[in-house]
Design a protein around this motif. Structure first.
Motif, short mmCIF file in Angstrom:
data_model
loop_
_atom_site.label_atom_id
_atom_site.label_comp_id
_atom_site.label_asym_id
_atom_site.label_seq_id
_atom_site.Cartn_x
_atom_site.Cartn_y
_atom_site.Cartn_z
N ALA A 17 0.85 -1.19 0.00
CA ALA A 17 0.00 0.00 0.00
C ALA A 17 0.88 1.25 0.00
O ALA A 17 2.02 1.22 0.48
N ASP A 18 0.36 2.34 -0.53
CA ASP A 18 1.13 3.59 -0.56
C ASP A 18 1.54 4.04 0.83
O ASP A 18 2.64 4.58 1.02
N THR A 19 0.67 3.83 1.82
CA THR A 19 1.02 4.24 3.19
C THR A 19 2.22 3.46 3.70
O THR A 19 3.06 4.00 4.41
N SER A 20 2.32 2.18 3.33
CA SER A 20 3.47 1.37 3.74
C SER A 20 4.74 1.85 3.04
O SER A 20 5.80 1.96 3.67
N LYS A 21 4.64 2.14 1.75
CA LYS A 21 5.81 2.65 1.03
C LYS A 21 6.32 3.93 1.66
O LYS A 21 7.54 4.12 1.82
N ASN A 22 5.40 4.82 2.03
CA ASN A 22 5.80 6.08 2.65
C ASN A 22 6.47 5.84 4.00
O ASN A 22 7.47 6.47 4.33
N SER A 23 5.90 4.93 4.79
CA SER A 23 6.47 4.64 6.11
C SER A 23 7.86 4.04 5.99
O SER A 23 8.75 4.35 6.78
N LEU A 24 8.06 3.19 5.00
CA LEU A 24 9.36 2.54 4.80
C LEU A 24 10.37 3.46 4.15
O LEU A 24 11.53 3.06 3.95
N GLY A 25 9.97 4.68 3.86
CA GLY A 25 10.89 5.65 3.29
C GLY A 25 11.63 6.47 4.33
O GLY A 25 12.23 7.49 4.00
N THR A 26 11.63 6.05 5.59
CA THR A 26 12.32 6.76 6.65
C THR A 26 13.79 6.98 6.30
O THR A 26 14.41 6.15 5.64
N ILE A 27 14.36 8.08 6.76
CA ILE A 27 15.76 8.38 6.46
C ILE A 27 16.71 7.70 7.42
O ILE A 27 17.92 7.70 7.20
N ALA A 28 16.21 7.10 8.49
CA ALA A 28 17.09 6.49 9.49
C ALA A 28 17.73 5.21 8.96
O ALA A 28 17.14 4.48 8.17
N THR A 29 18.97 4.96 9.41
CA THR A 29 19.64 3.71 9.06
C THR A 29 18.94 2.52 9.70
O THR A 29 18.80 1.46 9.09
N LEU A 30 18.48 2.70 10.91
CA LEU A 30 17.81 1.62 11.65
C LEU A 30 16.60 2.20 12.36
O LEU A 30 16.73 3.15 13.14
N SER A 31 15.44 1.65 12.10
CA SER A 31 14.22 2.15 12.73
C SER A 31 13.21 1.03 12.88
O SER A 31 13.27 0.02 12.17
N GLN A 32 12.28 1.20 13.82
CA GLN A 32 11.26 0.20 14.03
C GLN A 32 10.15 0.32 13.00
O GLN A 32 9.85 1.42 12.50
N ILE A 33 9.55 -0.82 12.68
CA ILE A 33 8.44 -0.88 11.74
C ILE A 33 7.16 -1.14 12.52
O ILE A 33 7.11 -2.06 13.34
N GLY A 34 6.12 -0.36 12.26
CA GLY A 34 4.85 -0.55 12.93
C GLY A 34 4.19 -1.86 12.52
O GLY A 34 4.46 -2.41 11.45
N ASP A 35 3.31 -2.37 13.37
CA ASP A 35 2.70 -3.67 13.10
C ASP A 35 1.84 -3.66 11.84
O ASP A 35 1.76 -4.66 11.12
N ASP A 36 1.20 -2.51 11.51
CA ASP A 36 0.38 -2.46 10.30
C ASP A 36 1.23 -2.55 9.04
O ASP A 36 0.88 -3.23 8.08
#
Length: 335
Positions: free
Chosen positions: A129-148
């Motif tokens: 989904a587009d919302t997932s693509k946007n969330s996975l576009g974080t600039i951090a090298t290491l970050s947590q992923i939400g359950d959704d």
């Protein structure tokens, strides 16, 4: 259980080695500090000492990433990293603690902090989904992923997980330095452009390739469909193919990589005075790349990532017909 998104270096340069050898890593030099047993303040003090010339923002970013990788991440956590050439998110499980490894011989790093990983499956970016693509576009090298988002990833991979990941947590208000932010933002822009290219019809994709060649100074002709014998576009300085160089273009707009037989057939149809361009949004197999390397005439293969970057580099000189197929917006950044 927590799910983590980790970047495999700039332009995912370490990804293939991670997948082949079953690990993830970070590459900051900390005088062999045992980050698995170090308190956050101890990490911060070491970072401040070693990276004293870096900005406060950059030092805070390094401290946060190192602390999470060494102390917060746990065995059994899920990890996700992205391969832009494949447009695949690789999903795995951490199977051990953080260790420091000597990487003498590496041109950039004498050591690295790593964790062993079993890579289980992959998820196509095109299925998210587009919302997932946007969330996975974080600039951090290491970050947590939400359950959704992680649920979307596992669904795209055709897998299920009875132990959903924990909700993503804030990154302690840390930021990164401007250069790193600008670089990662630019790469995320490329990924969004690739999303748009994938969504084009095959006819529009052929027109987009022809438009790119026009932006590079050529005149182009789209061949008629059916019996084109591997010639979707013909480009030349005069538009008639009478002046060198004449470029014969094959365009394949599909999800699967093109193999050696397809590339061999394309090369076989070229004249000695021709130059070949093969564009495949699904990429190419290693055998196909080898066929192009040993061809008797110059042949260039462009996968989706390469095509998108060349298109961006030449976008300012595209004509209205081409820019209408894939409109882009310039983003300005403080110098």
């Amino acid at each position: 259980m927590t799910a983590w998104l980790i970047r495999a270096g700039r332009e995912a340069r370490y990804a293939s080695d991670w997948f082949a050898n079953g690990y993830i890593a970070i590459y900051w030099q900390l005088n062999d500090l045992d980050i698995a047993g170090a308190a956050r303040q101890e990490v911060r003090d070491m970072v401040d000492a070693i990276y004293a010339d870096s900005s406060q923002q950059a030092r805070a970013m390094i401290t946060g990433q190192v602390h999470r990788f060494g102390s917060v991440m746990q065995t059994g956590d899920d990890v996700v990293t992205y391969s832009p050439e494949e447009r695949l998110y690789h999903i795995g499980s951490v199977t051990g603690g953080c260790i420091i490894e000597d990487t003498t011989g590496d041109d950039e790093h004498d050591s690295r902090y790593s964790r062993p990983v079993i890579w289980r499956t992959v998820a196509s970016r095109d299925k998210l989904a587009d919302t997932s693509k946007n969330s996975l576009g974080t600039i951090a090298t290491l970050s947590q992923i939400g359950d959704d988002v992680f649920a979307d990833l596992t669904a795209a991979a055709g897998t299920s997980d009875d132990s959903p990941s924990a909700p993503a947590q804030a990154a302690d208000n840390e930021t990164t330095d401007d250069d790193e932010t600008r670089r990662i933002t630019a790469n995320e822009g490329i990924e969004k452009i690739k999303d748009r290219i994938v969504a084009l019809s095959w006819e529009d994709m052929e027109s987009l390739v022809a438009g790119l060649l026009r932006a590079m100074g050529y005149r182009t002709t789209l061949t008629s469909k059916g019996g084109d014998q591997g010639r979707d576009v013909i480009a030349s300085p005069d538009g008639l193919g009478l002046t060198s160089p004449r470029i014969i273009v094959e365009v394949k707009h599909r999800g699967n990589p093109m193999g050696a037989p397809a590339v061999r057939s394309f090369i076989g149809g070229l004249h000695d005075s021709d130059k070949g361009l093969y564009v495949s949004t699904g990429g190419f197999t290693k055998e196909a790349l080898y066929e192009a390397e040993r061809a008797r005439v110059p042949v260039t293969l462009l996968n989706l990532d390469q095509f998108a970057r060349v298109f961006v580099d030449n976008y300012e000189t595209t004509d209205l017909e081409t820019s209408a197929l894939l409109p882009l917006t310039r983003i300005y950044w403080p110098a």
